[in-house]
Design an enzyme around this catalytic site. Structure first.
Site, short mmCIF file in Angstrom:
data_model
loop_
_atom_site.label_atom_id
_atom_site.label_comp_id
_atom_site.label_asym_id
_atom_site.label_seq_id
_atom_site.Cartn_x
_atom_site.Cartn_y
_atom_site.Cartn_z
CG ASP A 240 -1.85 1.21 1.26
OD1 ASP A 240 -1.92 1.92 0.23
OD2 ASP A 240 -2.49 1.44 2.30
CE LYS A 247 -0.18 3.78 3.39
NZ LYS A 247 -1.12 4.36 4.36
CG ASP A 258 -2.44 -2.34 3.85
OD1 ASP A 258 -2.97 -2.42 4.97
OD2 ASP A 258 -2.85 -1.57 2.95
CG ASP A 317 -3.17 5.78 2.09
OD1 ASP A 317 -3.00 4.56 1.85
OD2 ASP A 317 -2.57 6.40 2.98
CD GLU A 319 -5.33 0.71 0.57
OE1 GLU A 319 -5.31 1.92 0.88
OE2 GLU A 319 -4.98 -0.18 1.36
NE ARG A 321 -11.82 3.37 3.98
CZ ARG A 321 -11.82 4.35 4.88
NH1 ARG A 321 -12.83 5.19 4.95
NH2 ARG A 321 -10.83 4.48 5.74
N1 BES Z 1 -3.26 0.35 5.19
C1 BES Z 1 -3.66 1.61 5.69
C2 BES Z 1 -3.94 1.60 7.20
C3 BES Z 1 -2.76 1.36 8.09
C4 BES Z 1 -2.02 2.44 8.56
C5 BES Z 1 -2.43 0.09 8.50
C6 BES Z 1 -0.94 2.21 9.38
C7 BES Z 1 -1.36 -0.13 9.33
C8 BES Z 1 -0.61 0.94 9.78
C9 BES Z 1 -4.92 2.08 5.00
O1 BES Z 1 -5.07 1.67 3.70
C10 BES Z 1 -4.89 3.58 5.01
O2 BES Z 1 -3.98 4.12 4.46
N2 BES Z 1 -5.86 4.19 5.65
C11 BES Z 1 -5.91 5.61 5.76
C12 BES Z 1 -7.36 6.01 5.64
C13 BES Z 1 -7.54 7.48 5.44
C14 BES Z 1 -6.97 7.92 4.10
C15 BES Z 1 -9.01 7.78 5.52
C16 BES Z 1 -5.34 6.00 7.12
O3 BES Z 1 -5.48 5.25 8.08
O4 BES Z 1 -4.70 7.05 7.19
ZN ZN Z 2 -4.11 -0.13 3.18
ZN ZN Z 3 -4.05 2.94 2.30
#
Ligand code: BES
Ligand code: ZN
Ligand code: ZN
Length: 472
Positions: A240, A247, A258, A317, A319, A321
């Site tokens: 991811d 990111k 991920d 990001d 993604e 969901r």
């Molecule tokens: N894979 C990430 C969530 C994540 C973050 C898992 C850190 C493990 C450690 C997910 O896909 C993500 O990036 N989520 C975003 C959502 C936001 C853009 C609404 C997040 O958590 O910042």
């Molecule tokens: Zn993710």
């Molecule tokens: Zn993500």
């Protein structure tokens, strides 16, 4: 490492060192108190001390219960593996603590050395339990079952730890096929042509900029007269990067993890098939890589999901969901399950809410959540915390242009709004059958804790196996 259990007395077992777990009170009453105290040993939880002259390894525990014994055993095995001893023995007073010891030894002694040019030779190989109690068969069965689940947890850790250039959606699917072959599971892999035929527009968009084809992995375990049918759904983002909503560099590191939801689901399939449980279990993993490129999906895109609901992309990001929306829909259409559980490293917000060690649990059925929380989580030793849905947070997912937005309009409660996004893809008749587990914090660690070492923890495998073992 070999772990054996016999009804021989401790002094009849051949080993070069004896392990003793001591509380502070037991230390005070110990025959070697004087010598032990002289060294500064206070029986503090997770402390260890070798008394080489007496061929003894003493380990501190607060109490003789599985929670404390698991982490103390993890410390013990680390000390033993760093030593030149080959075989250890210990006395087992009750069958109740086999689980704590074995999980500590197996999971605490886990190492992932695939990419090291030089791996340190370890002389330590054997642990023998001396069990003089009445229920030898029960003790042996508990050992066997605990080993199956602990080894399945290590299997999950291995996949999570595999580097992303090696573990991509197609190689993930190959690995699932191999597991299916070895454990006589049904296996159906949907490549991008079939995903298009199945109209999985949300999942396909996420993987579009990857050089690797996305895959939907469906494994099934079908015993003759199953008591229940369960569907497990896993987020399998083999990487991811965040996509165009890229990111920051430091947040991207570790994002090979991920895929941990998908890896956990495969680990559970391994465990339940080896335990030969009489329940039917299906695993659905959305294996996708979220990358950037000229053909990447983008903020402002509107995706048509398999359920026909349209989704406004506001952040690429978010993604996981999108992938889960389609995989959950597909799972519900393929199998009429009694329970549907999904596992996903879904939100950083879950870590903010519950801390790094605790899995976030969301869903509608109080009974399922409560029974689940009390029984499975507690006796598995994994930490699970409940995050409550509410209709006010749900409104934050409203889109002006599509049926729903993939991000909430406010950042607070991000783990819950992500869970409520998924709820939009759960059919009415399945609302009370579904639970969502956010393992963003619990699936991976860069510092050891409890029986976890650097890397994937295998979060989900122990508590889900425990839940499934207790299904009536
Ligand atoms: N894979 C990430 C969530 C994540 C973050 C898992 C850190 C493990 C450690 C997910 O896909 C993500 O990036 N989520 C975003 C959502 C936001 C853009 C609404 C997040 O958590 O910042
Ligand atoms: Zn993710
Ligand atoms: Zn993500």
């Amino acid at each position: 490492m070999n772990i054996k259990l016999t009804n021989n007395k401790l002094n009849k077992i051949d080993a070069d060192i004896t392990i003793e777990f001591l509380t502070q009170e037991e230390l005070d009453a110990h025959q070697n108190t004087h010598m032990l105290k002289k060294t500064g040993f206070t029986a503090e939880q997770d402390s260890t001390l070798f008394l080489h002259e007496s061929s003894l390894l003493v380990c501190g525990v607060e109490k003789h219960n599985n929670d404390f014994l698991r982490s103390a055993s993890a410390s013990a095995i680390k000390a033993l593996r760093a030593s030149n001893y080959a075989a250890a023995k210990l006395e087992l007073k009750t069958t109740k603590t086999i689980k704590g010891f074995v999980e500590g030894f197996v999971l605490g002694g886990y190492e992932y050395n695939e990419y090291k040019s030089e791996v340190k030779e370890r002389s330590f190989t054997d642990i023998s339990f001396s069990y003089i109690g009445e229920d030898l068969q029960k003790a042996k069965d508990t050992l066997t079952n605990t080993l199956i689940v602990a080894n399945a947890t290590c299997f999950t850790r291995d996949i999570v730890n595999t580097a992303p250039q090696e573990l991509n959606p197609p190689s993930f699917a190959k690995l699932a096929e191999k597991l299916a072959d070895e454990n006589s599971l049904g296996c159906d892999i949907l490549g991008e042509d079939r995903l298009r035929d199945e109209k999985m527009g949300a999942m396909l968009a996420v993987g579009r900029a990857s050089i690797h084809d996305s895959k939907l992995i469906h494994l099934s375990y079908k015993p003759a007269n199953p008591k229940k049918i369960i569907s497990l759904v896993g987020k399998g983002l083999t990487y991811d990067s965040g996509g165009l909503s890229l990111k920051p560099a430091t947040s991207m590191v570790t994002m090979k993890m991920d895929k941990a939801g998908g890896c956990a689901v495969l680990g559970v399939m391994k465990a339940i098939s080896e335990l030969k449980l009489d329940i039917e279990v299906h695993a659905f993993v959305g294996a996708v890589e979220n990358m950037i490129g000229g053909n990447a999906y983008k903020p402002d895109d509107v995706l048509v999901s398999r359920s026909k609901k349209t989704i406004e992309v506001r952040n690429t990001d978010a993604e996981g969901r999108l992938v889960l929306a389609d995989v959950l829909t597909y799972a519900q259409e393929s199998v009429q399950a009694d329970y549907i559980f999904d596992f996903a490293t879904l939100t950083g917000a879950c870590m903010v809410a519950l801390g790094q060690y605790t899995t976030g649990l969301m869903g509608f059925s109080t009974k399922l959540k409560h029974d689940f929380m009390m029984k499975a989580a507690n006796d598995s030793g994994e930490l699970i915390g409940h995050l409550p849905f509410n209709r006010h947070l749900k409104k934050l997912l409203k889109s002006e242009i599509a049926d729903i937005s993939n991000t909430a309009s406010k950042p607070y409660g991000g783990a819950i709004t992500a869970g409520m996004f998924l709820d939009n893809f759960i059919k009415d008749e399945n609302k009370d059958k579904w639970l969502h587990f956010d393992i963003a914090g619990s699936a991976y660690t860069e510092t050891p804790w409890d029986c976890n070492v650097y890397g994937g923890t295998g979060a989900g495998v122990r508590f889900m196996s425990s839940f499934l073992q207790n299904i009536k």
